[in-house]
Design an enzyme around this catalytic site. Structure first.
Site, PDB file in Angstrom:
ATOM      1  N   LYS A  79       0.850  -1.192   0.000  1.00  0.00           N
ATOM      2  CA  LYS A  79       0.000   0.000   0.000  1.00  0.00           C
ATOM      3  C   LYS A  79       0.889   1.247   0.000  1.00  0.00           C
ATOM      4  O   LYS A  79       1.892   1.302   0.717  1.00  0.00           O
ATOM      5  CB  LYS A  79      -0.921  -0.016   1.227  1.00  0.00           C
ATOM      6  CG  LYS A  79      -1.962   1.103   1.250  1.00  0.00           C
ATOM      7  CD  LYS A  79      -2.878   0.977   2.470  1.00  0.00           C
ATOM      8  CE  LYS A  79      -3.932   2.073   2.515  1.00  0.00           C
ATOM      9  NZ  LYS A  79      -4.788   1.986   3.725  1.00  0.00           N
ATOM     10  N   SER A 154      -9.698   2.459   2.875  1.00  0.00           N
ATOM     11  CA  SER A 154      -8.848   3.174   1.947  1.00  0.00           C
ATOM     12  C   SER A 154      -7.925   2.261   1.143  1.00  0.00           C
ATOM     13  O   SER A 154      -7.405   2.660   0.105  1.00  0.00           O
ATOM     14  CB  SER A 154      -7.977   4.195   2.692  1.00  0.00           C
ATOM     15  OG  SER A 154      -7.102   3.523   3.596  1.00  0.00           O
ATOM     16  N   SER A 178      -9.694   0.108   7.071  1.00  0.00           N
ATOM     17  CA  SER A 178      -9.144   0.116   5.705  1.00  0.00           C
ATOM     18  C   SER A 178      -8.472  -1.164   5.242  1.00  0.00           C
ATOM     19  O   SER A 178      -8.140  -1.286   4.066  1.00  0.00           O
ATOM     20  CB  SER A 178      -8.162   1.267   5.540  1.00  0.00           C
ATOM     21  OG  SER A 178      -8.874   2.467   5.468  1.00  0.00           O
TER      22      SER A 178
HETATM   23  N1  GLN Z   1     -12.920   4.642   6.088  1.00  0.00           N
HETATM   24  C1  GLN Z   1     -12.323   5.129   7.293  1.00  0.00           C
HETATM   25  C2  GLN Z   1     -11.953   6.573   7.135  1.00  0.00           C
HETATM   26  O1  GLN Z   1     -12.310   7.125   6.164  1.00  0.00           O
HETATM   27  C3  GLN Z   1     -11.136   4.290   7.660  1.00  0.00           C
HETATM   28  C4  GLN Z   1      -9.915   4.659   6.927  1.00  0.00           C
HETATM   29  C5  GLN Z   1      -8.732   3.832   7.328  1.00  0.00           C
HETATM   30  O2  GLN Z   1      -8.857   2.825   8.021  1.00  0.00           O
HETATM   31  N2  GLN Z   1      -7.568   4.301   6.934  1.00  0.00           N
HETATM   32  O3  GLN Z   1     -11.338   7.160   7.952  1.00  0.00           O
END
Ligand code: GLN
Length: 507
Positions: A79, A154, A178
Site C-alpha cells: 500500500k 482506503s 481500511s
Molecule cells: N474509512 C475510514 C476513514 O475514512 C477508515 C480509513 C482507514 O482505516 N484508513 O477514515
C-alpha cells in the site's frame, strides 16, 4: 502461468522451496497479470522496475544453499501509505507526487529481509481517508468482481490486487477499517493487528493512535505467514509492544485442522442495528454463525451499548490527529511546492501548496480536526470523544469476560457503485460502523469471506474481534471457519468472481 498466479502464497512458497518454480517465474507471472488486467482494475500506482532483479537474486541465493525465509521469492504488493526507498510513496496524494523516501518502512524492510519480492505500490484514498478508494488523487480502483463497483477503502488497491490475482499477498493499513472493509467487498482476507503489534515506522500517519499495518491475502494462513514477517517489536515505534508473539501461521494451521470451534464462546452484539444492514449481508452473517454453531461454537448475546457512538467519536479523534499529522506537509520539507506569485511570503506558498496538493476529503478533515482541537471547543468535542473511546474499551473488556471472540458483519453493505456515495461523506463514514470500534479500543480484528449476498452476488465478510494481544485467536477461529466454508462451497469464493476470478483467468 495462470496457475502460478492462482496459488496461495503458502502453496507458492512450497513450490519455490522445492525448486519446482523459480521466483523469477512467479514474479514474471504476476507482472504479466498486472500488464493484462491493471488497466481495468487500477490497483497499482507504481509497478516496480526491479522486481525481476530482486527475484533473480533470491533464486541465486537459494541455489547457493542459503537459508531463506518461508516466504522468500513470493511477490508482495505494498500500500502506498508505506514508504519505500526504491519506489515513490504518495499516500494517494498529489502533495507527495513523485516523493522518494530516504528509508524503508519497518514492515517493508522486514519483508525485503524475508525475501519477499515487492511488485509495486497500491492505490488508496488520499492519506487513507475513505472507504472506496475514490478519494485517491490518481483515480479510483475498480472491484475485480464488478468494475463499476468500489473495491473498498482506503486500501482498495491492495485488496483488488490480491482479489484479481495480481499479487498473492499485500500490505495494508487500518485506521478505522481500511484493511477489513476492502477485504469484505472483494472476497479476501484482511487482519488489523492489536495496536502496537506491528510497527508504524514509515507508515505515513493518518491518526497515530488508531493506525495499524496488517496483511491482505486470499487465505487466513497466508495472512498469518505475512504477519509473522512484519510483526514484533520495533524500537523505531514508541508504541510498539515489547513482547514476543506466537507464530500466527502456526495458529492458522491449528485452526484449519483442529477442533477450535468446539466450545468456542462466540459473542454477538445485541445492539447492532439490523436495520442498517443489507439483507444479503445479514443473511450471510447468520449462515456463517450457523456453520460455527454446527461445529460446536456457542453463540452468546453480549451487550456493547457504546458501539453505536463509535463512528461519532472516531470522526473527532481521527480528524484531530490527522490535522496535526498533516501539518508537516508545509511545502518546505516534502513534495509539492506551489508559488502563487513572485512576491509570495512563506505563508502564501504554504497556503497555495496545501490548497493545490490536498483533495476535498483531506481538507474537510483538517478543518474539522483543527476546529475540534481549538481552545474553547477542545473539551466539548475532542475531550468527549476520548471519553466515549474509554467507554467503548470498557464495553470490550466486559464482553471479553463472557466470550472468546466477538463476531459482526465486516461492513453493512456489499460493494456499492463507484460515484454512489462520493458526494455524501456521512454515508461514506457509516461504512465503518462495525470496524471502527476495534481501532478505538486497540483490539485486533479479522475479516474473512462468509459468502455472497443473494440479491447482488457480491462478496460479504464476517469480522471477528479478540482481546488485545490475542491475534492468534483470530487466526485459529478464522482458519477454522474458512476451512468449513470453503469445503461447503467446493472451493474458494474468489473462484466465483465473474470478471477476473473465474477459473481460466484473464477476460
Ligand atoms: N474509512 C475510514 C476513514 O475514512 C477508515 C480509513 C482507514 O482505516 N484508513 O477514515
Amino acid at each position: 502461468m495462470t496457475d502460478l498466479i492462482r496459488l496461495s502464497a503458502a502453496a507458492l512458497a512450497d513450490k519455490l522451496a522445492a525448486g519446482e518454480v523459480s521466483s523469477v517465474e512467479a514474479t514474471r507471472a504476476h507482472l504479466d497479470r498486472i500488464a493484462d488486467v491493471d488497466g481495468d482494475v487500477h490497483a497499482f500506482l507504481h509497478v516496480s522496475a526491479n522486481a525481476l532483479d530482486v527475484a533473480a537474486d533470491i533464486d541465486r541465493r537459494r541455489a547457493a544453499g542459503e537459508a531463506l525465509g518461508v516466504l522468500a521469492g513470493v511477490p508482495l504488493a505494498i500500500k502506498d501509505v508505506l514508504v519505500t526507498t526504491d519506489m515513490p510513496s504518495t499516500s494517494g496524494s498529489k502533495i507527495l507526487e513523485g516523493y522518494m523516501s530516504p528509508f524503508d518502512a519497518t514492515v517493508v524492510a522486514r519483508s525485503r529481509a524475508a525475501g519477499l519480492v515487492p511488485l509495486g505500490k497500491t492505490n488508496m484514498d488520499e492519506f487513507a481517508m475513505g472507504s472506496s478508494t475514490e478519494h485517491s488523487a490518481y483515480g479510483p480502483t475498480h472491484n475485480p468482481w464488478d468494475f463499476d463497483r468500489i473495491p473498498g477503502g482506503s486500501g482498495g488497491g491492495s485488496a483488488a490486487a490480491v482479489a484479481a490475482f495480481e499479487a498473492p499477498l499485500a500490505l495494508g493499513s487500518d485506521t478505522g477499517g481500511s484493511i477489513r472493509q476492502p477485504a469484505h467487498v472483494t472476497g479476501t482476507v484482511g487482519l488489523k493487528p492489536t495496536y502496537g503489534g506491528v510497527s508504524r515506522y514509515g507508515a505515513i500517519a493518518l491518526a497515530s493512535s488508531l493506525d495499524q499495518v496488517g496483511p491482505v491475502t486470499r487465505t487466513v494462513l497466508d495472512a498469518g505467514l505475512l504477519h509473522d514477517v512484519i510483526g514484533g517489536h520495533d524500537p523505531h515505534d514508541s508504541t510498539s509492544l515489547a513482547e514476543a508473539w506466537p507464530s500466527f501461521a502456526e495458529a492458522a494451521r491449528e485452526g484449519a485442522r483442529g477442533d477450535v470451534l468446539k466450545g468456542l464462546r462466540l459473542g454477538v452484539i445485541s445492539e447492532l442495528p439490523d436495520s442498517g444492514f443489507q439483507p444479503g449481508v445479514s443473511a450471510s452473517f447468520r449462515s456463517a454463525l450457523a456453520v460455527m454453531e454446527a461445529h460446536g461454537a456457542e453463540i452468546v448475546e453480549i451487550s456493547a451499548p457504546h458501539f453505536e457512538y463509535g463512528v461519532a467519536a472516531y470522526y473527532l479523534v481521527l480528524p484531530a490527529e490527522a490535522s496535526s499529522n498533516l501539518a508537516k506537509f508545509d511545502s518546505v520539507r516534502f513534495g509539492l511546492r506551489v508559488m502563487p506569485h513572485a512576491n509570495a511570503t512563506v505563508e502564501d506558498v504554504m497556503a497555495a501548496t496545501r490548497d493545490a496538493g490536498f483533495g476535498d476529503e483531506v481538507k474537510r478533515r483538517i478543518i474539522l480536526g483543527t476546529y475540534a482541537l481549538s481552545a474553547g471547543y477542545y473539551d466539548a468535542y475532542y475531550g468527549s470523544a476520548q471519553k466515549v473511546r474509554t467507554l467503548i474499551q470498557r464495553d470490550f473488556d466486559a464482553a471479553f469476560t463472557q466470550v472468546d471472540v466477538i463476531a459482526t458483519p465486516s461492513a453493512p453493505t456489499t460493494a456499492f457503485r463507484l460515484g454512489e456515495k462520493i458526494d455524501d461523506p456521512l454515508q461514506m463514514y457509516l461504512n465503518d460502523v462495525t470496524t471502527i470500534p476495534a481501532n478505538l479500543a486497540g483490539v485486533p480484528g479479522i475479516s474473512i469471506p462468509s459468502g455472497l449476498a443473494e440479491e447482488d452476488g457480491l462478496p460479504v465478510g464476517i469480522q471477528f474481534l479478540a482481546p488485545a494481544r490475542e491475534d492468534a485467536r483470530l487466526y485459529r477461529v478464522g482458519a477454522a471457519l474458512e476451512a468449513a466454508l470453503v469445503d461447503s462451497w467446493g472451493g474458494p469464493l474468489l473462484d466465483r468472481a465473474p470478471v477476473l476470478g473465474a477459473k481460466g483467468g484473464v477476460r
